[in-house]
Design a protein around this motif. Structure first.
Motif, PDB file in Angstrom:
ATOM      1  N   GLY A 123       0.846  -1.199   0.000  1.00 13.38           N
ATOM      2  CA  GLY A 123       0.000   0.000   0.000  1.00 13.38           C
ATOM      3  C   GLY A 123       0.878   1.244   0.000  1.00 13.38           C
ATOM      4  N   PHE A 124       1.957   1.193   0.792  1.00 12.77           N
ATOM      5  CA  PHE A 124       2.870   2.339   0.893  1.00 12.77           C
ATOM      6  C   PHE A 124       3.599   2.584  -0.427  1.00 12.77           C
ATOM      7  N   ALA A 125       4.080   1.495  -1.061  1.00 15.26           N
ATOM      8  CA  ALA A 125       4.819   1.666  -2.325  1.00 15.26           C
ATOM      9  C   ALA A 125       3.885   2.180  -3.415  1.00 15.26           C
ATOM     10  N   ILE A 168      -7.283  -4.702  -3.116  1.00 15.11           N
ATOM     11  CA  ILE A 168      -7.569  -4.289  -1.732  1.00 15.11           C
ATOM     12  C   ILE A 168      -6.316  -3.737  -1.050  1.00 15.11           C
ATOM     13  N   VAL A 169      -5.237  -4.519  -1.078  1.00 14.53           N
ATOM     14  CA  VAL A 169      -4.054  -4.143  -0.287  1.00 14.53           C
ATOM     15  C   VAL A 169      -3.274  -2.991  -0.941  1.00 14.53           C
ATOM     16  N   TYR A 170      -3.075  -3.087  -2.250  1.00 14.72           N
ATOM     17  CA  TYR A 170      -2.289  -2.065  -2.941  1.00 14.72           C
ATOM     18  C   TYR A 170      -3.134  -0.809  -3.209  1.00 14.72           C
ATOM     19  N   TYR A 171      -4.301  -1.034  -3.860  1.00 11.18           N
ATOM     20  CA  TYR A 171      -5.032   0.108  -4.430  1.00 11.18           C
ATOM     21  C   TYR A 171      -5.869   0.823  -3.383  1.00 11.18           C
ATOM     22  N   ALA A 231      -3.493   2.302  -0.920  1.00  7.38           N
ATOM     23  CA  ALA A 231      -2.906   3.600  -1.274  1.00  7.38           C
ATOM     24  C   ALA A 231      -3.898   4.725  -0.964  1.00  7.38           C
ATOM     25  N   LYS A 232      -5.158   4.474  -1.278  1.00  9.82           N
ATOM     26  CA  LYS A 232      -6.184   5.499  -1.049  1.00  9.82           C
ATOM     27  C   LYS A 232      -6.336   5.771   0.449  1.00  9.82           C
ATOM     28  N   VAL A 233      -6.178   4.741   1.255  1.00 10.88           N
ATOM     29  CA  VAL A 233      -6.279   4.918   2.713  1.00 10.88           C
ATOM     30  C   VAL A 233      -5.177   5.871   3.197  1.00 10.88           C
ATOM     31  N   LEU A 234      -3.980   5.735   2.625  1.00  8.41           N
ATOM     32  CA  LEU A 234      -2.905   6.665   3.011  1.00  8.41           C
ATOM     33  C   LEU A 234      -3.240   8.094   2.591  1.00  8.41           C
TER      34      LEU A 234
END
Ligand SMILES: [Zn+2]
Length: 798
Positions: free
Chosen positions: A584-586, A639-642, A645-648
């Motif tokens: 998610g961070f990357a 879910i984890v990546y996309y 990222a939006k959660v960050l």
């Protein structure tokens, strides 16, 4: 209506004895004669069925006579009781007898045709029409007759709209169109079954047929998955429900994977060569093995590897000296992960050869002298293997075109996931190949046709990776850190571009997240799997991505971001230390890089594209919280990546830019070369922000979903020269607590908080309000139908 009959084509009913009573009594009415004929048919056909097996000669000798007698019994209904109104039913029975039991469609069609011609006003008219049409459509190989059958069936539906066979006819028209490849017409008629006869016994078949046409004729996997899903959901008791659910799952997986890969190719996990289901099983075995190995509490402190790759022979020969420390109980046996496809020649402790067993990617080693708690041990493994397409190499490759070994293939003995260690590595490859690995390059020699390089990683890392090919090389540096780009010969012209982009990305990340932690950085091209890979101090970009030119730069930015998220700050993949913390961070980092090269609109657009894939995925796959979503879930990347990222981005919205970027830098600094969990990140966030963020983490990491918002009502009144604006913003459950920017042109901009249910807002303005916008800058993860919350207020004034 005739479903069971249709299914029983050619089947013999062995209902012996049912009609014996009727047979011995003399029929006094047409009804009795019809019953007698039916009973006679059942009795005689059962007898014939027995003879056919036990006395074939007798069967052959008598069957035609028996058939004729059966027909005659039915004909008696009309000949003996000409005044009755059952003659048509007898004729229908004769038709069915020819069609179903004698497999004589011509005679059957004649019998049915007589009903239409001789019994005007018969109740069996619709049966006759349906049966004739079915013979023409399904028992003849003639497209002209199929079209005729369609017309017959349409006549049936028009003439007998209340017939109990109208649904059969409708479904059959769909079937006929499907057999002559008229997909759209077939879909239309199947849909009519669902619309006009929702309770028909053909409804589930029609739904299945629709799904099948979308899948096979139209190659529309997304729609097909949707249609299969409807069948499973709306007809849960149907025989077809289970298969439909399987089809739905299978196609959903495909849809999600396709959407994921076209949007943002990334770490492929070596999946390129394996069917997904197989990977899934491998993953399950992996989890189990990881648990066993993690339970031992063995910590590898250092590796000293001497590896020879021969791309021409697809082979690997190696010595691995592994220094490990026992952080658990005393042990007389230890287990390490090791690739099944590589042969272990020996394992030594000093001069002593140890016994071992190597199966299922795991090597269990007997220790003649038990290892006490806290003690260290150095084991020397000698091994050799030829890489082939077997899944045991997890998709890694040793090949003249290009070789790469990632830690996932377990090409060196490994303890638990997330174990951190230092590395010394000597890598030899035949010339003209060049080997590359993690860490600082200590030396490089070309002797006797062999290229030998020595690499040293002094910082604790979790993975060792090597690559080799006939590389073209370009060197540069960023603020004193050597940067080297290794590309295949045919991509030589891109060396300069990659070096420039890498420098630019490094500048942005070092300014945003703090210092780069390693002694060098390499960009290395490899042949396989779509996407890229970011182990410590290097990234591997696949040939396919390199060929995309500048389109691969976001991928490069993503993989370079792993130097901070995954390598400088590492994770263990345990329950608290979840993949969001690197993936998610990357993903968010490469979106930030995009923003840094343009403006916030570029980031918003990118996040919109990514979250669209998330929303698409959860249409097909049940949504799952980011914190519990594991590799193997088809929606893992969405879910984890996309969404991750939006959660960050939402966290950034809550905190404001200054605090958010301070958090990111502080987190990376504070946890350099440590394994982290969500709690560590939350602590940093709360410390820097100065307030609890439990609510944020709880709802965005441990619960699924997105905000479902709408502007429910607006009202504008004018009082004492002031405009009073009443607004209700509605939120559907599950409720999320979030700040919300509300803007009313021309002069109101407020940040309000929404929490549960309806939010009532009241504004006052001396100026006439024009438009109202909620979350106009698109900070929040909102259900796709609510991407634009905008309302024209200019006509609202009352
Ligand atoms: Zn990644």
């Amino acid at each position: 209506m005739n479903k069971s009959l249709l299914m029983a084509f050619g089947g013999v009913l062995a209902l012996l004895g049912v009609g014996v009573y009727w047979w011995f009594s003399t029929p006094h009415s047409a009804a009795e004669q019809l019953a007698r004929a039916t009973a006679y048919q059942q009795k005689k056909m059962a007898e014939l069925a027995v003879w056919e097996v036990q006395d074939p000669e007798r069967f052959e000798a008598t069957k035609d006579e028996v058939y004729q007698k059966i027909i005659t019994e039915y004909q008696h209904v009309q000949t003996r009781f000409p005044e009755s109104n059952l003659g048509d039913e007898a004729q229908l029975a004769i038709g069915d007898f020819y069609a179903d039991q004698l497999d004589d469609p011509t005679a059957a069609q004649d019998a049915y045709q007589q009903i239409i011609e001789q019994y005007a006003g018969s109740n069996s008219h619709d049966d006759a029409l349906l049966n004739i049409a079915r013979i023409k459509a399904f028992r003849r190989e003639d497209d002209r007759l199929k079209l005729e059958a369609i017309e017959d069936l349409k006549t049936l539906i028009q003439t007998f709209p209340d017939s109990g066979l109208a649904d059969d006819a409708t479904y059959d028209i769909g079937r006929i169109y499907e057999t002559i490849d008229e997909a759209d017409a077939a879909l239309e008629w199947y849909q009519r079954v669902l619309d006009d006869y929702p309770d028909s016994e053909w409804a589930d078949d029609a739904q299945l047929a629709k799904a099948r046409i979308y899948e096979l004729h139209k190659a529309d996997a997304e729609r097909a998955a949707d249609e299969y899903g409807k069948l499973a959901k709306e007809h849960p008791n149907s025989d077809l429900a289970k298969t439909a659910q399987q089809k739905k799952d299978e196609l959903s997986r495909k849809v999600i994977e396709d959407a994921t890969h076209t949007t943002h190719p990334s770490r492929g996990g070596g999946g390129g060569r394996m069917p997904f289901d197989f990977m899934h099983q491998m993953e399950a075995a992996e989890v189990l093995r990881n648990e066993i190995i993690a339970a031992q509490k063995l910590d590898v402190l250092a590796y000293d590897l001497d590896i020879k790759l021969d791309p021409n022979a697809n082979s690997l020969h190696g010595t691995a000296r592994v220094t490990l420390q026992n952080q658990g109980d005393e042990k007389d046996e230890i287990s390490l992960k090791f690739c099944q496809g590589i042969t272990i020649l020996s394992i030594r402790n000093g001069d002593q050869l140890l016994d071992f067993e190597h199966e299922y990617d795991k090597v269990a080693i007997n220790l003649p002298v038990p290892l006490p708690p806290g003690e260290t041990l150095t084991l020397e493994f000698n091994y050799s293997g030829v890489e082939n397409d077997a899944p045991s190499w997890s998709g890694d490759q040793i090949d003249p075109h290009g070789s790469y070994l990632r830690f996932e293939s377990k090409w060196y003995p490994q303890s638990h996931w997330g174990d951190l260690f230092t590395v010394n590595l000597t890598l030899s490859v035949p010339q003209p190949y060049t080997g590359v690995s993690i860490g600082r390059k200590i030396s490089e020699t070309n002797t006797d046709g062999t290229h030998t390089s020595i690499w040293q990683m002094d910082q604790p890392v979790f993975a060792i990776v090597v690559a080799a090919a006939e590389y073209e090389i370009q060197k540069g540096n960023f603020a004193g850190t050597p940067l080297t780009v290794y590309l295949f010969k045919e991509d030589k012209d891109k060396l300069g571009d990659y070096l420039q982009h890498t420098k630019r990305i490094f500048r942005f990340y070092t300014e945003t997240f703090g210092d780069y932690p390693f002694a060098k950085f390499d960009v290395v091209e490899i042949p396989f799997f779509p996407g890229g890979y970011g182990p410590p101090s290097m990234v591997m970009i696949t040939e396919k991505s390199v060929k995309k030119g500048d389109d691969a730069i976001p991928l490069l930015a993503h993989e370079i971001a792993h130097q901070w998220w995954g390598n400088k700050v590492s994770i263990t993949m345990t329950d608290d230390s979840i993949p969001w913390l690197n993936e998610g961070f990357a993903t968010y980092s490469d979106a930030l890089y995009l923003e840094s090269q343009g403006d916030r609109d570029d980031l918003v657009q990118k996040l919109d594209e990514l979250t669209a894939v998330y929303f698409k995925a959860i249409k097909f796959q049940e949504d799952e919280p980011i914190a519990t979503c594991k590799w193997g879930n088809p929606a893992y990347q969405p879910i984890v990546y996309y969404k991750g990222a939006k959660v960050l981005d939402m966290l950034r919205f809550v905190m404001g830019d200054k605090t958010f970027f301070e958090v990111m830098r502080t987190f990376a600094d504070r946890h350099t070369f440590q394994n982290v969990g969500v709690a560590d990140f939350r602590t940093t966030c709360e410390t820097v922000y100065g307030d609890s963020l439990n609510w944020f983490f709880e709802q965005w990491l441990y619960q699924p979903g997105a905000l479902a918002l709408e502007i429910d009502s607006t009202q504008v009144t004018k009082q004492d020269g002031q405009y009073q604006i009443e607004v209700v913003i509605h939120q559907d459950p599950p409720y999320f607590k979030m700040p919300l920017d509300v803007k009313i042109d021309p002069n109101i901009a407020e940040r309000v908080w929404i929490e549960t249910g309806d939010l009532h807002l009241h504004f006052r303005s001396p100026k006439k309000p024009k438009t109202m916008t909620v979350d106009g800058e698109n900070w929040l993860l909102k259900m796709p139908s609510q991407q634009h919350l905008k309302r024209d207020l200019s006509n609202d004034v009352s």
